[in-house]
Write a protein that holds these residues in place. Sequence first.
Motif, PDB file in Angstrom:
ATOM      1  N   ILE A  32       0.840  -1.201   0.000  1.00  0.00           N
ATOM      2  CA  ILE A  32       0.000   0.000   0.000  1.00  0.00           C
ATOM      3  C   ILE A  32       0.875   1.252   0.000  1.00  0.00           C
ATOM      4  O   ILE A  32       0.597   2.220  -0.707  1.00  0.00           O
ATOM      5  CB  ILE A  32      -0.984   0.008   1.197  1.00  0.00           C
ATOM      6  N   GLY A  33       1.970   1.219   0.768  1.00  0.00           N
ATOM      7  CA  GLY A  33       2.867   2.378   0.849  1.00  0.00           C
ATOM      8  C   GLY A  33       3.448   2.770  -0.498  1.00  0.00           C
ATOM      9  O   GLY A  33       3.543   3.953  -0.841  1.00  0.00           O
ATOM     10  N   PHE A  34       3.835   1.766  -1.285  1.00  0.00           N
ATOM     11  CA  PHE A  34       4.389   1.997  -2.625  1.00  0.00           C
ATOM     12  C   PHE A  34       3.364   2.693  -3.524  1.00  0.00           C
ATOM     13  O   PHE A  34       3.652   3.695  -4.180  1.00  0.00           O
ATOM     14  CB  PHE A  34       4.820   0.648  -3.218  1.00  0.00           C
ATOM     15  N   HIS A  35       2.144   2.164  -3.548  1.00  0.00           N
ATOM     16  CA  HIS A  35       1.099   2.746  -4.401  1.00  0.00           C
ATOM     17  C   HIS A  35       0.683   4.134  -3.917  1.00  0.00           C
ATOM     18  O   HIS A  35       0.454   5.037  -4.730  1.00  0.00           O
ATOM     19  CB  HIS A  35      -0.124   1.821  -4.439  1.00  0.00           C
ATOM     20  N   LEU A  36       0.609   4.303  -2.595  1.00  0.00           N
ATOM     21  CA  LEU A  36       0.217   5.621  -2.062  1.00  0.00           C
ATOM     22  C   LEU A  36       1.275   6.671  -2.384  1.00  0.00           C
ATOM     23  O   LEU A  36       0.946   7.800  -2.768  1.00  0.00           O
ATOM     24  CB  LEU A  36      -0.006   5.543  -0.552  1.00  0.00           C
ATOM     25  N   THR A  37       2.545   6.300  -2.245  1.00  0.00           N
ATOM     26  CA  THR A  37       3.639   7.238  -2.568  1.00  0.00           C
ATOM     27  C   THR A  37       3.522   7.722  -4.012  1.00  0.00           C
ATOM     28  O   THR A  37       3.608   8.919  -4.287  1.00  0.00           O
ATOM     29  CB  THR A  37       5.004   6.565  -2.315  1.00  0.00           C
ATOM     30  N   ASN A  38       3.305   6.788  -4.945  1.00  0.00           N
ATOM     31  CA  ASN A  38       3.135   7.168  -6.361  1.00  0.00           C
ATOM     32  C   ASN A  38       1.974   8.128  -6.540  1.00  0.00           C
ATOM     33  O   ASN A  38       2.062   9.114  -7.284  1.00  0.00           O
ATOM     34  CB  ASN A  38       2.895   5.921  -7.224  1.00  0.00           C
ATOM     35  N   LYS A  39       0.877   7.842  -5.859  1.00  0.00           N
ATOM     36  CA  LYS A  39      -0.339   8.666  -5.964  1.00  0.00           C
ATOM     37  C   LYS A  39      -0.078  10.081  -5.428  1.00  0.00           C
ATOM     38  O   LYS A  39      -0.445  11.077  -6.060  1.00  0.00           O
ATOM     39  CB  LYS A  39      -1.462   7.999  -5.160  1.00  0.00           C
ATOM     40  N   LEU A  40       0.565  10.157  -4.269  1.00  0.00           N
ATOM     41  CA  LEU A  40       0.850  11.462  -3.649  1.00  0.00           C
ATOM     42  C   LEU A  40       1.786  12.304  -4.517  1.00  0.00           C
ATOM     43  O   LEU A  40       1.591  13.513  -4.667  1.00  0.00           O
ATOM     44  CB  LEU A  40       1.473  11.257  -2.260  1.00  0.00           C
ATOM     45  N   LEU A  41       2.796  11.654  -5.100  1.00  0.00           N
ATOM     46  CA  LEU A  41       3.741  12.381  -5.967  1.00  0.00           C
ATOM     47  C   LEU A  41       3.026  12.941  -7.194  1.00  0.00           C
ATOM     48  O   LEU A  41       3.264  14.080  -7.602  1.00  0.00           O
ATOM     49  CB  LEU A  41       4.892  11.463  -6.385  1.00  0.00           C
ATOM     50  N   LYS A  42       2.104  12.144  -7.766  1.00  0.00           N
ATOM     51  CA  LYS A  42       1.317  12.625  -8.920  1.00  0.00           C
ATOM     52  C   LYS A  42       0.459  13.822  -8.548  1.00  0.00           C
ATOM     53  O   LYS A  42       0.183  14.685  -9.383  1.00  0.00           O
ATOM     54  CB  LYS A  42       0.415  11.503  -9.439  1.00  0.00           C
TER      55      LYS A  42
END
Length: 335
Positions: free
Chosen positions: A12-22
């Motif tokens: 979840i952390g990996f996907h959330l990080t990508n989302k937040l950066l976008k």
Amino acid sequence: MKILVTGTAGFIGFHLTNKLLKEGFEVVGIDNINDYYSTELKFARLKEAGIPEEAASWNRKVKSTKNPAYSFFRMNLEDQKEINQLFETEKFDLVCNLAAQAGVRYSIENPHAYIQSNIVGFANILEACRHNNIKHLVYASSSSVYGNSKKMPLATSDYVDNPVSLYAATKKSNELMAHTYSHLYGIPTTGLRFFTVYGPWGRPDMAYFSFTKNILADNSIKIFNHGDLYRDFTYIDDITEGILKIIQKAPEKQPPYKVYNIGNSSPVKLMDFIETIEKALGQEAKKEYYDMQPGDVYKTFADVSELEKDFAYAPNTSLEKGIGEFVKWYNSFYK
């Protein structure tokens, strides 16, 4: 806004990080990259985010080669000194604590790992938030706090004092600890009870991952409680969409504390789930049936009405699409 995401090499952390950066956030990620499951997969997630494995040494800041707004520290939540120093130097606005020792069954074999990471580690995060003016702490709880509740759907107002695994007990403890800090120090906290999250880059200890691996290898799959289990499978993109909305709106009433269910609100029978995987793979599974495992629950089914009301949360990924995306990723990653 600058946000700390703990457990950033996790699923979840990996996907959330990508989302937040976008979305334009500045993200600092931490993870201890423990070997509870394949570190190769954890390092691959970090590499995907621009953090090379050889650079991920302990307690040292590494800048992403792919996104200047992302940096990473390899760090233990239990390391109070390093956590305090991180908060003091990086000056976060928000914190999303996803790091934890995961897994219900493993908590029966290795209880101390759960106390250290999920209790001691979370206490360190709460203390750091208290002393560094954090505007909102969002943290991972779990649907496992409901134990073997017979009442469905499971609502946040339900009684949750009968956990059936130590993992569940640590997650319930996190909610109580967060409430105390919200009450005593006015720290806005939101706990999220996740319901069976799945998708690309997922965790190898999850059933859908091991089913896929074993079916492709022509090995038999283990089916517990003779297939009579139900899970509220929730696709990863629906989860990160929900977290993104929640992070940006802290609870306002006193104490500023809230807990939400975050799930698909549509339980699926385990045998139907397996059939969906078989269709996506174009291959039938060899099945072995077993009794219920210690610590497992019979059914999960999230009442997400509060999340719908407060954040217009509406998960919309069908099981067929979600499993299809996972299988596509799996075939690509494992060739």
